[in-house]
Design an enzyme around this catalytic site. Structure first.
Site, PDB file in Angstrom:
ATOM      1  N   GLU A 119       0.804  -1.174  -0.040  1.00 45.72           N
ATOM      2  CA  GLU A 119      -0.235   0.108   0.007  1.00 45.72           C
ATOM      3  C   GLU A 119       0.772   1.085  -0.093  1.00 45.72           C
ATOM      4  O   GLU A 119       1.778   1.305   0.683  1.00 45.72           O
ATOM      5  CB  GLU A 119      -0.899   0.105   1.186  1.00 45.72           C
ATOM      6  CG  GLU A 119      -1.765   1.083   1.348  1.00 45.72           C
ATOM      7  CD  GLU A 119      -2.578   1.279   2.651  1.00 45.72           C
ATOM      8  OE1 GLU A 119      -3.678   1.921   2.692  1.00 45.72           O
ATOM      9  OE2 GLU A 119      -2.391   0.573   3.716  1.00 45.72           O
ATOM     10  N   LYS A 196      -9.602   2.576  -2.049  1.00 45.30           N
ATOM     11  CA  LYS A 196      -9.716   1.872  -0.881  1.00 45.30           C
ATOM     12  C   LYS A 196     -11.185   2.139  -0.217  1.00 45.30           C
ATOM     13  O   LYS A 196     -11.708   3.374  -0.106  1.00 45.30           O
ATOM     14  CB  LYS A 196      -8.785   2.377   0.085  1.00 45.30           C
ATOM     15  CG  LYS A 196      -8.772   1.829   1.304  1.00 45.30           C
ATOM     16  CD  LYS A 196      -7.534   2.408   2.162  1.00 45.30           C
ATOM     17  CE  LYS A 196      -7.201   1.789   3.419  1.00 45.30           C
ATOM     18  NZ  LYS A 196      -5.964   2.269   4.082  1.00 45.30           N
ATOM     19  N   CYS A 233      -5.797  -2.734   2.159  1.00 40.97           N
ATOM     20  CA  CYS A 233      -5.347  -2.700   3.682  1.00 40.97           C
ATOM     21  C   CYS A 233      -6.517  -2.961   4.305  1.00 40.97           C
ATOM     22  O   CYS A 233      -7.171  -3.961   4.700  1.00 40.97           O
ATOM     23  CB  CYS A 233      -4.621  -1.269   3.937  1.00 40.97           C
ATOM     24  SG  CYS A 233      -4.039  -1.311   5.311  1.00 40.97           S
TER      25      CYS A 233
END
Length: 384
Positions: A119, A196, A233
């Protein structure tokens, strides 16, 4: 909390357990034993020169009569930042480009078809600081920024799909920042991007100071080597996030991350493995390495004293399969490349055994969730 001095769970087990016990413990922790890949000697020599760990494992499926094996080699890259966080922005980006180029060249020697970086790989994970400059200067265009152009060259030169998670600046929509993964085809063309979906607000994870939840849904990318998705994540903590990528057809879901030992290390070996089992797909969990020190102290409203580092990023990247097997993790303390040979036929084979999609009762949950999000919803609680 253990930092760099503790190398890996696997090393600890191998050091202290007799072989029969070790085999049983690994069976429970990792599922069936995986065959180590016979990677080229020159790849190990190059990894040694460049000072990063190299491991390789194979996931195998049963032989079928009508379908040939669908073999794909994936590469997971974990690394620390090579320069201090207070070095000039351009120098940091260039140093990271050089580092990744060296690792990708070894991945190419190992026959990797799809590679994924960690990430926000082009920068320190500075979102703990809540400072805007210089950290927002690392943001780039997902379509034609310098990092995307760099990755396009890597992809075309090595016939390799590249998944490049960056801090994106969207100049077409008011220069808004996003936590984004760019997917580049092995032809060198930008296949697309994903953002994300879930943004943490816990401890030093002050990310919503910079960007908000993604707005692109759960895209799945059809590559020459299989259908892939990227669950960035914090999204790994949300089972429905994994589910939607799977429903959209993902066979491999990458989880590029930046997470620290004090918060999540006990969760790390479980979540991506559980997602692989629940969704009949392969999952690839990737974490960065090391401690990143920032010029100014910061706090996060959690009662802790002001500090200048986020905590220890513990690496430990691994691949998990739908049959519950998984690779050992990479080191907690070193840069590394994990190569995994996958037979995508395993996804359907496990699906046929467990039938989680068939027995999922999605229509029931869709109906109940649609009611649960209404402002006048009352939970179904039965009382005497």
């Amino acid at each position: 909390m253990a930092g760099a001095e503790w190398k890996s769970l696997e090393e600890c087990l191998e050091k202290h357990l007799p072989l029969p016990d070790l085999q049983e413990v690994k069976r429970v922790l990792y599922g069936k034993e995986l065959r180590k890949l016979d990677l080229p000697r020159e790849a190990f020599e190059a990894a040694s020169r460049e000072d990063f760990e190299l491991q390789g494992y194979a996931f195998e499926a049963a032989e079928e009569q009508l379908r040939r094996p669908r073999i794909v080699h994936v590469g997971l890259v974990q690394n620390r930042i090579p320069l201090p966080a207070n070095a000039p922005v351009a120098e940091q980006v260039s140093a990271l480009h050089r580092r990744i180029k060296a690792i990708v060249e070894v991945a190419a020697m190992c026959g990797v078809n799809i590679i994924c970086f960690q990430e926000a790989w082009t920068m320190p994970f500075a979102f703990c600081t809540r400072e805007k400059l210089p950290w927002t200067e690392f943001a780039e265009s997902a379509e034609d920024g310098p990092t995307t152009r760099f990755c396009q060259k890597l992809a075309k030169n090595h016939d390799m799909v590249v998944v490049s998670p960056i801090l994106e600046r969207d100049s077409e929509h008011g220069d808004v920042l996003w936590n984004t993964a760019v997917v580049i085809s092995n032809s060198g063309a930008v296949l697309g991007k994903t953002r994300k979906n879930h943004i943490p607000r816990v401890g030093d994870f002050n990310e919503s100071t910079y960007y908000m939840e993604g707005n692109l849904g759960h895209p799945v990318f059809q590559t020459q080597f299989g259908r892939i998705a990227v669950n960035i994540c914090y999204g790994r903590h949300h089972p429905l996030n994994w589910l939607m990528y799977s429903i959209n057809g993902a066979e491999i879901i990458f989880n590029p991350s930046a997470t620290i030992g004090a918060l999540s290390e006990s969760l790390w070996p479980i979540e991506a493995r559980n997602a692989a089992i629940a969704n009949h797909c392969f999952t690839c969990a990737i974490n960065r390495v090391g401690t990143e020190h920032f010029p100014n102290e910061f706090t996060s409203g959690d009662g802790k004293k002001a500090h200048q580092d986020f905590g220890y990023f513990y690496g430990s990247s691994y691949v998990a399969a739908p049959d519950s097997s998984r690779t050992p993790g990479l080191s907690r303390s070193r840069d590394g490349l994990l190569v995994a040979k996958l037979d995508l036929n395993l996804c359907q084979q496990v699906n046929d055994v467990w039938n989680f999609k068939m027995t999922g009762r999605y229509e029931m949950y869709a109906r109940e969730l649609a009611e649960a999000v209404k402002s006048n919803y009352s939970p179904t609680i039965v009382k005497e």
